[in-house]
Each structure stands twice: as C-alpha cells, then as structure tokens.
Design a protein around this motif. Structure first.
Motif, mmCIF file in Angstrom:
data_model
loop_
_atom_site.group_PDB
_atom_site.id
_atom_site.type_symbol
_atom_site.label_atom_id
_atom_site.label_comp_id
_atom_site.label_asym_id
_atom_site.label_seq_id
_atom_site.Cartn_x
_atom_site.Cartn_y
_atom_site.Cartn_z
ATOM 1 N N UNK A 49 0.818 -1.220 0.000
ATOM 2 C CA UNK A 49 0.000 0.000 0.000
ATOM 3 C C UNK A 49 0.849 1.267 0.000
ATOM 4 N N UNK A 50 2.178 1.118 0.171
ATOM 5 C CA UNK A 50 3.082 2.267 0.219
ATOM 6 C C UNK A 50 3.926 2.296 -1.043
ATOM 7 N N UNK A 51 3.957 3.436 -1.684
ATOM 8 C CA UNK A 51 4.767 3.591 -2.890
ATOM 9 C C UNK A 51 6.158 4.068 -2.503
ATOM 10 N N UNK A 52 7.225 3.321 -2.850
ATOM 11 C CA UNK A 52 8.577 3.770 -2.511
ATOM 12 C C UNK A 52 8.993 4.955 -3.379
ATOM 13 N N UNK A 53 9.939 5.727 -2.878
ATOM 14 C CA UNK A 53 10.419 6.891 -3.622
ATOM 15 C C UNK A 53 11.159 6.480 -4.884
ATOM 16 N N UNK A 54 11.705 5.257 -4.914
ATOM 17 C CA UNK A 54 12.406 4.745 -6.088
ATOM 18 C C UNK A 54 12.259 3.230 -6.106
ATOM 19 N N UNK A 70 13.553 2.412 0.363
ATOM 20 C CA UNK A 70 12.995 2.170 1.691
ATOM 21 C C UNK A 70 12.289 3.406 2.249
ATOM 22 N N UNK A 71 12.164 4.438 1.432
ATOM 23 C CA UNK A 71 11.522 5.689 1.845
ATOM 24 C C UNK A 71 10.211 5.847 1.095
ATOM 25 N N UNK A 130 9.416 11.645 0.738
ATOM 26 C CA UNK A 130 10.410 12.312 -0.102
ATOM 27 C C UNK A 130 9.898 13.656 -0.593
ATOM 28 N N UNK A 131 8.679 13.655 -1.066
ATOM 29 C CA UNK A 131 8.091 14.881 -1.581
ATOM 30 C C UNK A 131 6.759 15.141 -0.882
ATOM 31 N N UNK A 182 18.501 10.064 -0.906
ATOM 32 C CA UNK A 182 18.400 10.094 0.549
ATOM 33 C C UNK A 182 19.580 9.407 1.241
ATOM 34 N N UNK A 183 20.213 8.459 0.562
ATOM 35 C CA UNK A 183 21.344 7.730 1.153
ATOM 36 C C UNK A 183 22.651 8.506 1.004
#
Length: 379
Positions: free
Chosen positions: A5-10, A89-90, A95-96, A249-250
């Motif tokens: 249900x969560x969309x990762x930033x990449x 993992x974000x 992220x935005x 982010x890393x």
C-alpha cells in the motif's frame, strides 16, 4: 518488509525489496557528528562572546553559529523523512514534499553560514594587519566569498521554475537546474576561498612585528583554515557520489555530515582569537603567568641593560642577567651626602688632598633601579 500500500520513492534494485519497517539506516554517524561538532562550535562562541563583552570589552557581531544551529535542526528533522535510508525504503510521500523542501532549506543555510564564517575570519585579519595592499587583497577575497555565497543562496531558491517544483515532484511542467552539478561547482569555489583565506596573510605575517606567541596564535588560525579546506575537499568527494548515484536520501547523508563538520570547524577557528585573552584572565597559570594579576597583568619582569655604568669591584656586574639597570649621573660641584660616590680624577692620587685640584673634581653618582613591566595588551 514491503508494504504493497506504500509507494517507494524509487523502485528497489534487482534482488532487493523495499523495507519500511527495519531498513538499512546510516543515521548513527550523522547524529554523532552533530553531537560533537555543534557543541564544540557553541562552546568556542560562548568563550568568544564572553571575552569580547567582559574581558576586552570590544564586542563585534560577526558570528554565524545561529545559522549552524538552524542547519543542524533542519538536517536532524530530515532524518524523519528519509535521510540516511535508501530511497526504495523511503515512502514517496516522505520524499516529496518534506524531504526535498528541507534539503533546499539546508543548502540555503549552509551557503549563508559558510559565507558569514569566511568573511568573519577575513575581517579579523583586517584588524591585525595594517598594510593597505593586504587590505585590498583581503577585501577581494571577501567580495568573492560573499558574492558566490549570495549567488548560491539565490540559485538554491530559484533552482526551479516554478519554484515549488524543487520539492513537489507532482509538478511536471517547468524545469530545474542540475542541483548536484551546482553543488559540485559551489564546493570548488568554497575550496578556493578556504585556501585563499589561509595563504593571503602569510607574506604579511612574516613581516609583522609582534611577539612570537601571537604569531603562533595566528598560525594556529591559519592551520585551522587549512584543515577546513581539507574537509571541503573530502566533502567534494561525497558530492561526486551524489552526481553518480540516484539514491538521493542515502548519499546525501555523507554530504550533509561533512557540511556540518566544515561549518562548525570554521566557526571554531574563527573563535580561537578569543582563547588567549580568556586564558590570561581566568587561567593565567596555563600561560605561565601569575594568578593574582587578572587580565592585562602578568608577573613583574625585570630587564637588564647597562646605561653607561661604571664597573664596581664591590657590586656585581649589572649586565650578567641580574635584570637591573645601572645608570650614571654626573654633577659638578656637588657636595658629599649619603649616596655612594666615585671620584674621577685625572691627577695623581697624591694630589687628591690639594684644595686647588679638589675644585676641579667631578662627582659621579651611580644609580641602580629596577623596572617592572606589566603588559596589558588585549589579545
């Protein structure tokens, strides 16, 4: 663990899955660096402010610690929005706009703080080097440092058209500059001004007439500036990784960590000038001074120089390090009194009792005195 249900930033790389519960996290070293270097700069600034207000009584507001504190606060908040984690993992919602907006604010604060710090050190140089040609050289570097810092602030604010596109990835129209390339170019100018700040006073420092200890103190400031330049070079390496890796982010973690080190070391170096008068006031024994004189006084010192003295067999030579002055006072027609006298005669000893010769005699008084010197120059 992956959450559908969560969309990762990449999207995660091949063979890996998104982990939003217990991901790899590089925050420990980032927190440790902020916990060490920010208090270091804070203590140095407290000493500097106290010295200026209560010791030398010459306060000037040219410090940038408030910007450093703001930068630390912003970057620590970025940890809550993905800093130190891989982008896969974000969550995209982290992220935005939050992470991206805080990233822009951090860049603005860093550019402003480093500009203020370098200008502060350069203005300090103006106070101790009176040469007009040196002032021209310093103001040239101030102009470069302040100019590119201001340009960097504006570039970060106006990096995208529209401006909100810098942190809102849902905006598809408009365009943005290549931020990693900009950071790389900005770091190059920063390194140039760091080493220029170190190099420019060296020719004048060699000719400056000041005690060796003061020259050493200025040399320590220059060495600190050189070290800051080395830290800037290390930060440049981390920015090169930012150019090559999409994992924002890393890889941003190391870049911001070295930004924190560079900025706070620069603030600490700019505060070193206040350490000596602070120690002279409150910890004089560390400098080999007496503890009872307070700031601006030291243990009385005696200096020995012969001032046309006449050697005496019954007194030690005043030029042998006994730290006394010996002077002579020649008078004509003086009468004997309680002082020590030497009779200079150009006639044989047998004529000393001759009243006619006695009138032509010179009476020479030898005066011995000690001189105590208390230096009160503020460092």
């Amino acid at each position: 663990m992956a959450d559908q249900t969560i969309t990762p930033a990449m999207p995660p790389p091949a063979g890996q899955t998104s982990n939003f519960i217990n991901p790899d996290y590089a925050s420990t070293k980032f927190i440790a660096v902020n916990s060490v270097f920010l208090p270091l700069a804070l203590i140095a600034l407290i000493v500097r402010t106290w010295t200026r207000l209560f010791v030398v009584r010459s306060f000037r507001w040219d410090d940038s610690l408030m910007l450093s504190c703001a930068l630390t606060g912003v970057t620590m908040d970025m940890l809550n929005w993905g800093l130190g984690k891989h982008m896969w993992d974000v969550p995209l919602s982290h992220l935005t706009p939050q992470f991206m907006k805080l990233n822009v604010i951090a860049a603005i604060l860093y550019c402003a703080a480093t500009g203020f710090t370098k200008c502060s050190v350069l203005i300090f140089y103006l106070r101790i080097f009176p040469s007009r040609s040196f002032h021209i050289a310093v103001w040239s570097i101030v102009f470069i440092a302040a100019g590119y810092s201001l340009a960097s602030i504006l570039a970060n604010i106006l990096s995208c058209t529209p401006v909100a596109k810098a942190w809102d990835l849902s905006i598809t129209s408009g365009h943005c500059m290549n931020r990693p390339v900009f950071y790389f170019a900005n770091a190059g100018l920063g390194i140039f001004t760091d080493f220029a700040t170190v190099i420019v006073p060296i020719p004048w420092l060699r000719r400056l007439q000041m005690p060796s200890r003061q020259k050493i103190a200025v040399g320590v400031i220059l060495a600190m500036g050189c070290f800051v330049g080395i830290v800037s070079c290390i930060r440049l390496v981390t920015l090169y990784k930012l150019l090559k890796s999409p994992d924002l982010t890393w890889v941003t973690t190391d870049a911001l960590m070295w930004c924190t080190i560079e900025l706070n070391l620069g603030i600490f170096g700019g505060c070193i000038t206040a350490i000596r008068p602070f120690i002279r006031r409150y910890f004089p024994r560390l400098l080999g001074l007496s503890s009872g004189g307070g700031y601006g006084s030291s243990r009385p010192r005696k200096y020995g120089h012969p001032l046309a003295s006449i050697p005496r067999s019954d007194r030690p030579d005043f030029t042998n390090g006994e730290n006394q002055y010996s002077a002579t006072l020649t008078t004509h027609g003086a009468h004997e009194n309680g002082s020590e006298e030497h009779i200079l005669v150009s006639t044989p000893r047998s004529a000393r009792h001759n009243k006619e010769v006695e009138a032509a005699l010179e009476i020479v008084h030898t005066v011995e005195f000690d001189v105590e010197n208390s230096s009160s120059s503020a460092r």
